[in-house]
Design a protein around this motif. Structure first.
Motif, PDB file in Angstrom:
ATOM      1  N   PHE A  28       0.854  -1.187   0.000  1.00 44.47           N
ATOM      2  CA  PHE A  28       0.000   0.000   0.000  1.00 44.47           C
ATOM      3  C   PHE A  28       0.891   1.238   0.000  1.00 44.47           C
ATOM      4  O   PHE A  28       0.879   2.020   0.929  1.00 44.47           O
ATOM      5  CB  PHE A  28      -0.912   0.004   1.227  1.00 44.47           C
ATOM      6  N   ALA A  29       1.715   1.368  -0.998  1.00 48.29           N
ATOM      7  CA  ALA A  29       2.638   2.502  -0.996  1.00 48.29           C
ATOM      8  C   ALA A  29       1.976   3.683  -1.690  1.00 48.29           C
ATOM      9  O   ALA A  29       1.183   4.391  -1.105  1.00 48.29           O
ATOM     10  CB  ALA A  29       3.938   2.119  -1.672  1.00 48.29           C
ATOM     11  N   SER A  30       2.256   3.866  -2.941  1.00 53.28           N
ATOM     12  CA  SER A  30       1.771   5.100  -3.546  1.00 53.28           C
ATOM     13  C   SER A  30       1.640   5.009  -5.045  1.00 53.28           C
ATOM     14  O   SER A  30       1.875   5.964  -5.753  1.00 53.28           O
ATOM     15  CB  SER A  30       2.716   6.245  -3.194  1.00 53.28           C
ATOM     16  N   ALA A  31       1.282   3.818  -5.551  1.00 53.35           N
ATOM     17  CA  ALA A  31       1.126   3.710  -6.997  1.00 53.35           C
ATOM     18  C   ALA A  31       0.144   4.773  -7.486  1.00 53.35           C
ATOM     19  O   ALA A  31       0.328   5.372  -8.525  1.00 53.35           O
ATOM     20  CB  ALA A  31       0.612   2.328  -7.362  1.00 53.35           C
ATOM     21  N   TRP A  32      -0.867   4.989  -6.697  1.00 53.99           N
ATOM     22  CA  TRP A  32      -1.838   6.049  -7.015  1.00 53.99           C
ATOM     23  C   TRP A  32      -2.253   6.642  -5.682  1.00 53.99           C
ATOM     24  O   TRP A  32      -3.098   6.091  -4.982  1.00 53.99           O
ATOM     25  CB  TRP A  32      -3.039   5.474  -7.772  1.00 53.99           C
ATOM     26  N   ASP A  33      -1.611   7.716  -5.288  1.00 50.99           N
ATOM     27  CA  ASP A  33      -1.894   8.264  -3.959  1.00 50.99           C
ATOM     28  C   ASP A  33      -2.919   9.383  -4.071  1.00 50.99           C
ATOM     29  O   ASP A  33      -3.015  10.041  -5.095  1.00 50.99           O
ATOM     30  CB  ASP A  33      -0.610   8.788  -3.312  1.00 50.99           C
ATOM     31  N   TYR A  34      -3.662   9.557  -2.984  1.00 51.24           N
ATOM     32  CA  TYR A  34      -4.615  10.657  -2.961  1.00 51.24           C
ATOM     33  C   TYR A  34      -3.855  11.969  -2.776  1.00 51.24           C
ATOM     34  O   TYR A  34      -2.962  12.057  -1.942  1.00 51.24           O
ATOM     35  CB  TYR A  34      -5.602  10.498  -1.803  1.00 51.24           C
ATOM     36  N   ALA A  35      -4.205  12.953  -3.573  1.00 44.52           N
ATOM     37  CA  ALA A  35      -3.609  14.277  -3.392  1.00 44.52           C
ATOM     38  C   ALA A  35      -4.177  14.882  -2.108  1.00 44.52           C
ATOM     39  O   ALA A  35      -5.256  14.483  -1.663  1.00 44.52           O
ATOM     40  CB  ALA A  35      -3.942  15.156  -4.590  1.00 44.52           C
ATOM     41  N   ALA A  37      -6.332  16.845   0.293  1.00 45.83           N
ATOM     42  CA  ALA A  37      -7.692  17.346   0.099  1.00 45.83           C
ATOM     43  C   ALA A  37      -8.130  18.082   1.354  1.00 45.83           C
ATOM     44  O   ALA A  37      -9.024  17.641   2.073  1.00 45.83           O
ATOM     45  CB  ALA A  37      -8.637  16.195  -0.220  1.00 45.83           C
ATOM     46  N   SER A 344      -3.552   0.743   5.487  1.00 46.84           N
ATOM     47  CA  SER A 344      -4.347   1.670   4.682  1.00 46.84           C
ATOM     48  C   SER A 344      -5.043   2.733   5.529  1.00 46.84           C
ATOM     49  O   SER A 344      -5.817   3.527   5.011  1.00 46.84           O
ATOM     50  CB  SER A 344      -5.356   0.897   3.807  1.00 46.84           C
ATOM     51  N   ARG A 346      -5.058   6.174   7.088  1.00 38.53           N
ATOM     52  CA  ARG A 346      -4.302   7.378   6.764  1.00 38.53           C
ATOM     53  C   ARG A 346      -4.209   8.283   7.988  1.00 38.53           C
ATOM     54  O   ARG A 346      -5.218   8.743   8.502  1.00 38.53           O
ATOM     55  CB  ARG A 346      -4.959   8.107   5.595  1.00 38.53           C
ATOM     56  N   LYS A 353      -9.607  15.677   4.120  1.00 40.53           N
ATOM     57  CA  LYS A 353     -10.830  14.867   4.093  1.00 40.53           C
ATOM     58  C   LYS A 353     -10.542  13.374   4.000  1.00 40.53           C
ATOM     59  O   LYS A 353     -11.435  12.559   4.209  1.00 40.53           O
ATOM     60  CB  LYS A 353     -11.709  15.300   2.919  1.00 40.53           C
ATOM     61  N   ASN A 354      -9.320  13.011   3.645  1.00 41.08           N
ATOM     62  CA  ASN A 354      -8.993  11.593   3.545  1.00 41.08           C
ATOM     63  C   ASN A 354      -8.271  11.056   4.778  1.00 41.08           C
ATOM     64  O   ASN A 354      -7.799   9.920   4.776  1.00 41.08           O
ATOM     65  CB  ASN A 354      -8.140  11.335   2.303  1.00 41.08           C
ATOM     66  N   ASP A 356      -7.853   9.359   8.251  1.00 43.32           N
ATOM     67  CA  ASP A 356      -8.636   8.429   9.069  1.00 43.32           C
ATOM     68  C   ASP A 356      -8.320   8.572  10.547  1.00 43.32           C
ATOM     69  O   ASP A 356      -9.169   8.317  11.395  1.00 43.32           O
ATOM     70  CB  ASP A 356      -8.337   6.986   8.656  1.00 43.32           C
TER      71      ASP A 356
ATOM     72  N   ARG B  31     -14.036   9.217   0.026  1.00 46.25           N
ATOM     73  CA  ARG B  31     -12.657   9.606  -0.267  1.00 46.25           C
ATOM     74  C   ARG B  31     -12.692  10.807  -1.214  1.00 46.25           C
ATOM     75  O   ARG B  31     -13.458  10.830  -2.182  1.00 46.25           O
ATOM     76  CB  ARG B  31     -11.890   8.456  -0.912  1.00 46.25           C
ATOM     77  N   LYS B  34      -8.855  14.533  -5.604  1.00 43.88           N
ATOM     78  CA  LYS B  34      -8.744  15.863  -6.210  1.00 43.88           C
ATOM     79  C   LYS B  34      -7.449  15.987  -7.011  1.00 43.88           C
ATOM     80  O   LYS B  34      -6.537  15.192  -6.864  1.00 43.88           O
ATOM     81  CB  LYS B  34      -8.737  16.934  -5.104  1.00 43.88           C
ATOM     82  N   THR B  35      -7.392  17.038  -7.778  1.00 47.08           N
ATOM     83  CA  THR B  35      -6.204  17.515  -8.516  1.00 47.08           C
ATOM     84  C   THR B  35      -5.409  16.395  -9.161  1.00 47.08           C
ATOM     85  O   THR B  35      -5.914  15.671  -9.997  1.00 47.08           O
ATOM     86  CB  THR B  35      -5.290  18.372  -7.594  1.00 47.08           C
ATOM     87  N   THR B  36      -4.153  16.219  -8.724  1.00 52.99           N
ATOM     88  CA  THR B  36      -3.282  15.251  -9.396  1.00 52.99           C
ATOM     89  C   THR B  36      -3.801  13.829  -9.254  1.00 52.99           C
ATOM     90  O   THR B  36      -3.663  13.008 -10.166  1.00 52.99           O
ATOM     91  CB  THR B  36      -1.854  15.322  -8.810  1.00 52.99           C
ATOM     92  N   ALA B  37      -4.398  13.528  -8.092  1.00 50.49           N
ATOM     93  CA  ALA B  37      -4.943  12.187  -7.889  1.00 50.49           C
ATOM     94  C   ALA B  37      -6.092  11.943  -8.857  1.00 50.49           C
ATOM     95  O   ALA B  37      -6.253  10.852  -9.399  1.00 50.49           O
ATOM     96  CB  ALA B  37      -5.411  12.017  -6.446  1.00 50.49           C
ATOM     97  N   LYS B 272      -7.531   0.140  -4.332  1.00 48.14           N
ATOM     98  CA  LYS B 272      -6.281   0.612  -3.718  1.00 48.14           C
ATOM     99  C   LYS B 272      -6.199   0.220  -2.253  1.00 48.14           C
ATOM    100  O   LYS B 272      -5.167  -0.234  -1.781  1.00 48.14           O
ATOM    101  CB  LYS B 272      -6.207   2.135  -3.867  1.00 48.14           C
ATOM    102  N   ASP B 277      -1.441  -1.549  -4.342  1.00 52.09           N
ATOM    103  CA  ASP B 277      -0.911  -0.998  -5.577  1.00 52.09           C
ATOM    104  C   ASP B 277      -0.938  -1.977  -6.746  1.00 52.09           C
ATOM    105  O   ASP B 277      -1.213  -1.598  -7.884  1.00 52.09           O
ATOM    106  CB  ASP B 277       0.548  -0.572  -5.361  1.00 52.09           C
ATOM    107  N   LEU B 280      -3.766  -2.077  -9.247  1.00 48.89           N
ATOM    108  CA  LEU B 280      -4.173  -0.856  -9.942  1.00 48.89           C
ATOM    109  C   LEU B 280      -3.616  -0.854 -11.359  1.00 48.89           C
ATOM    110  O   LEU B 280      -2.787  -0.010 -11.730  1.00 48.89           O
ATOM    111  CB  LEU B 280      -3.687   0.378  -9.166  1.00 48.89           C
TER     112      LEU B 280
END
Lengths: 508, 317
Positions: A28-35, A37, A344, A346, A353-354, A356, B31, B34-37, B272, B277, B280
């Motif tokens: 659960f690293a950061s292949a697609w991380d939440y920006a 928020a 997972s 956070r 907002k993300n 936890d 969740r 936003k933006t880049t995500a 995710k 990862d 995905l």
């Protein structure tokens, strides 16, 4: 039943997941991380705050001021008055003066005031949620989705009771107790204010509320709402400060009823102070609540129940499921899945907002939690911590749990009040019940099984004021909340919660 | 891989608490992406789409149109966005349209997915279903979306269900002409299974029969409800458990009812946080959808230009 080999902590986080032949793990690293928020709505906070007495905001008599910090960045948010005996005296007198007229109002008129408070809170919900998160450190998703909606719900619920009180007590005609002195903790600052104020006002009492010294801001802003909706002066008075204001309130001769939520240690002091004075008393104190998972439970949902039981609100929850009892046959699987789940969660900026898990409310509380980590290590326990990174400033604790815990270990007996779980196992249902009840506390318990008959059999034998079945940390204004043994007495919420705020025929 | 000879095979799957599973699934919809995500998520979601047309009135021309869209979802992307958007993962059609799709997609790297085994009901003799599968593969399908025998499943004849999946798997394992690899997706038709206990049991049962790299899939799109977040979560957890227990790696495809870009981002958040990862990727997660791609494009354009496009700005397929 599937058994999982308990996974090495490192394997869960470090090994890259891939095809067969490699060690099965999840990354659960950061292949697609939440920006980021962040909640961006600006909430104005005055530089200084006074007490709310007799319908106006006043300065401290002579107690000086205290600061309240944002625990996520250690920045000062505001100063507030440090209440003294004189401030409490003024507040109690204002409440005394207002009480007969408030009680004499037609019940449905009292109900209208409570409705208005609830409506106005809903209108200003976002502002209150943000302010609560800044002052307390809890994630915005919890203040937005749990705290503030429940606050409004408590006022709505009790608004409905105002003109129906005589149906709540089997025909006995209830009369108000009088002036209520209410002391609340920092873990759910506004929600605890609502739990105290709403039933008291519905029953025709007036109140002096003493918020916790690290989280006074939302209660004071509630004072603004009382102004906006035209609540008669003196019906609710709010005196901020530390233990001095608290003791002055408990000891004040003009107080008819004391309601306290907080630590068992302070609760005992209050009980001693009130003994023999004729004051009514309700106490909602600490807990070390068992969360029991049987091998026939729906395991993935039970793991979610563990998470909401102990990591909700950073574990700053008196009814937190801080003692986990897992039946032997599924212990490895539950622990392995809990480790994965922790990755997972956070942890970080409470206004994001993300997030936890937010910040620990204060430095002293962080030190208390750290002390229990030291004790656990001294006692030879294994600790598993989330691999999350913590911000460099502010007060933070990684979501964690101890394994190999026995009932005699300190972390299985004492309330830690942080995101820290003690994991124990059991073999038979009888053993689970015996060990679950083996505690000075008796606030809450959780039971997880897919078998209906077992649910009721076990729940009936647990000595706890609240038993959650296949869920945890769910609250509703219609459901009474309170404890057994050293977790206190009296109930808050529901029809039963009204009893602490009325006199019936036989009462003095 | 061999199926149990017993008709009434015991399947020892964990039970699922529906209320809690739904609450967990709903948590992913809060969740904030936003933006880049959001930018990265939209492109990832686009690359995972199985662009689908499954109608009796499908024509070769419509399939060719769909294939053109699959190759280049937005032909003017470089002019409008200044970048080349990814192709979708596959085009999903009925067996009769496989030759058309295979020709139109030749050399593109985009897979031809064919529903087979008597889709959508599966109410045909097994040999007919197997021939349906073999023909689709021979005609050029890279992926077979099979349906399970719900009648057998719901009457508790798990052994029959497992055996049939194993037989379809064996057909796929032979590969296509020229040694082409063929992946299998097993459609559970969760809308007909009704309970989450059944969804989990069917997932476990299918996973036990299929190969690494094969998929389980929620729905045909012909039964309501189709894919939901709750059902998908239960299936993702079955995939996770198979991976942790056996090291067997299975993909997931929710299909039907996912129409908006926002929904697709919520699903990605769920993947995710449940599988991490490694899942995905279009190799391990797909969206079965017909209109989703257009909404994703609309959001990508909106993010870049600040303006919403009209429905007619993207070619229908």
């Amino acid at each position: 039943m599937t058994t999982f080999q308990e996974q090495d902590a490192a394997a869960v986080t470090k090994t890259s997941a891939a095809g067969p032949g490699r060690s099965p793990a999840l990354e659960f690293a950061s292949a697609w991380d939440y920006a980021p928020a962040p909640e961006t709505t600006k909430v104005e906070i005055a530089d200084s705050h006074g007490h709310y007495i007799g319908g106006t905001f006043v300065g401290a008599a002579k107690g000086g001021t205290l600061d309240t910090l944002n625990p996520a960045n250690e920045q000062k948010l505001s100063t507030f008055a440090r209440g003294t005996v004189a401030d409490i005296d003024a507040a109690v007198n204002a409440a005394r003066e207002a009480q007969p007229k408030w009680a004499a109002l037609p019940a449905k008129e009292r109900g209208k005031y409570l409705f208005r408070i609830a409506r106005r809170l809903q209108e200003r919900a976002r502002e209150f949620a943000i302010l609560e998160t800044m002052d307390n450190g809890k994630p915005i998703k919890e203040s937005r989705d749990v705290d503030i909606p429940l606050v409004a719900a408590h006022f709505f619920y009790h608004a409905g009771w105002c003109d129906k009180l005589k149906y709540a007590f089997g025909g006995a005609e209830p009369t108000p107790v009088g002036v209520c002195g209410q002391i609340i903790p920092w873990n759910f600052p506004l929600l605890m204010a609502a739990w105290k104020l709403a039933p008291a006002l519905a029953c025709g009492n007036t109140c002096v509320l003493k918020p916790a010294e690290t989280t006074p801001l939302t209660a004071l802003r509630l004072g603004e709402i009382f102004d906006e909706i035209g609540l008669p002066p003196g019906v609710v008075n709010i005196v901020t400060g530390d233990g001095e204001a608290g003791s002055a309130l408990v000891e004040h001769a003009g107080v008819d009823k004391v309601a306290f939520t907080g630590s068992t240690e302070v609760g005992k002091k209050i009980a001693r102070a009130v003994a023999g004075t004729g004051k009514k008393l309700t106490l909602e104190l600490g807990g070390k609540s068992p969360n029991i998972i049987f091998d026939d439970a729906s395991i993935d949902q039970a793991v979610e129940g563990i998470v909401s039981g102990i990591y909700f609100n950073q574990g700053h929850v008196c009814c937190a499921g801080s003692r986990l009892f897992v039946q032997e046959g599924v212990a490895d699987e539950v622990i392995a899945k809990l480790k994965i789940r922790l990755q997972s969660l956070r942890v970080g900026d409470p206004l994001d907002k993300n997030t936890d898990v937010g910040a620990i409310n204060s430095r002293p509380q962080l030190e208390t939690i750290a002390k229990y980590f030291d004790i656990a290590r001294d006692e030879g326990l294994d600790v598993f911590e989330s691999s999350c990174e913590l911000p460099s400033i502010g007060y933070w604790c990684k979501p964690s749990f101890f394994t190999g815990v026995q009932a005699s270990h300190t972390v299985a007996r004492e309330e830690i009040f942080g995101p820290v779980l003690a994991v124990l196992t059991f073999r038979t249902p009888e053993e689970a019940i015996t060990r679950a009840n083996n505690s000075p506390y008796g606030l809450a318990a959780g039971v997880w099984t897919d078998k209906g008959s077992k649910i009721f059999e076990i729940a009936g034998q647990l000595k706890a004021g609240i038993v959650w079945l296949n869920t945890y940390n769910r609250f509703d204004p219609a459901s009474p909340f309170g404890g057994y043994k050293e977790s206190g007495f009296g109930r808050e919420g529901g029809m039963q919660g009204l009893r602490g705020y009325v006199k019936l025929g036989g009462d003095r | 891989m061999a199926a149990s000879p017993t008709v009434f095979q015991a399947v020892n799957s964990p039970t699922i608490n529906r209320v809690s599973a739904d609450a967990r699934a709903a948590s992913f919809t809060t969740r904030s992406i936003k933006t880049t995500a959001k930018d990265a998520g939209l492109r990832l979601a686009l690359s995972m789409v199985d662009l689908t047309t499954l109608e009796g009135k499908d024509s070769p021309e419509k399939v060719r149109s769909l294939c053109a869209k699959a190759r280049r979802p937005m032909p003017d992307d470089e002019r409008v966005l200044g970048e080349r958007l990814p192709s979708v993962a596959a085009v999903c059609v009925y067996p009769s349209m496989v030759p058309v799709a295979a020709e139109a997609l030749g050399g593109s790297g985009i897979n031809v997915a064919s529903v087979a085994t008597g889709f959508p009901s599966g109410q045909y003799p097994l040999d007919v279903r197997l021939r349906d599968t073999a023909k689709a593969i021979a005609d050029g399908a890279d992926e077979i979306d099979m349906v399970i025998n719900r009648g057998a499943f719901l009457s508790g004849k798990y052994g029959i269900v497992a055996e049939e999946i194993a037989e379809v798997t064996a057909v796929c394992a032979q590969g296509g002409p020229g040694g082409r690899e063929v992946h299998l997706k097993v459609i559970l038709e969760t809308g007909e299974l009704e309970t989450y206990d059944n969804v989990r049991r069917a997932s476990d049962l299918a996973i036990a029969q299929i190969r690494d790299g094969d998929f389980i899939k929620t729905s045909t799109g012909k039964v309501s409800p189709a894919a939901t977040m709750g059902v998908t979560l239960v299936m993702l957890e079955a995939i996770r458990d198979a991976w942790l227990r056996d090291g067997k790696r299975i993909g997931m495809k929710p299909a039907g009812g996912i129409r908006t870009a926002k929904q697709s981002l919520h699903y990605l958040a769920m993947v995710k946080e449940t599988l991490g990862d490694a899942w995905l990727s279009p190799d391990w997660f797909r969206f079965g959808a017909s209109s989703l791609a257009d909404d994703i494009l609309r959001q990508i354009v909106r993010r870049k230009t600040g303006r919403y496009t009209a429905g007619y700005d993207f070619g229908v397929a």
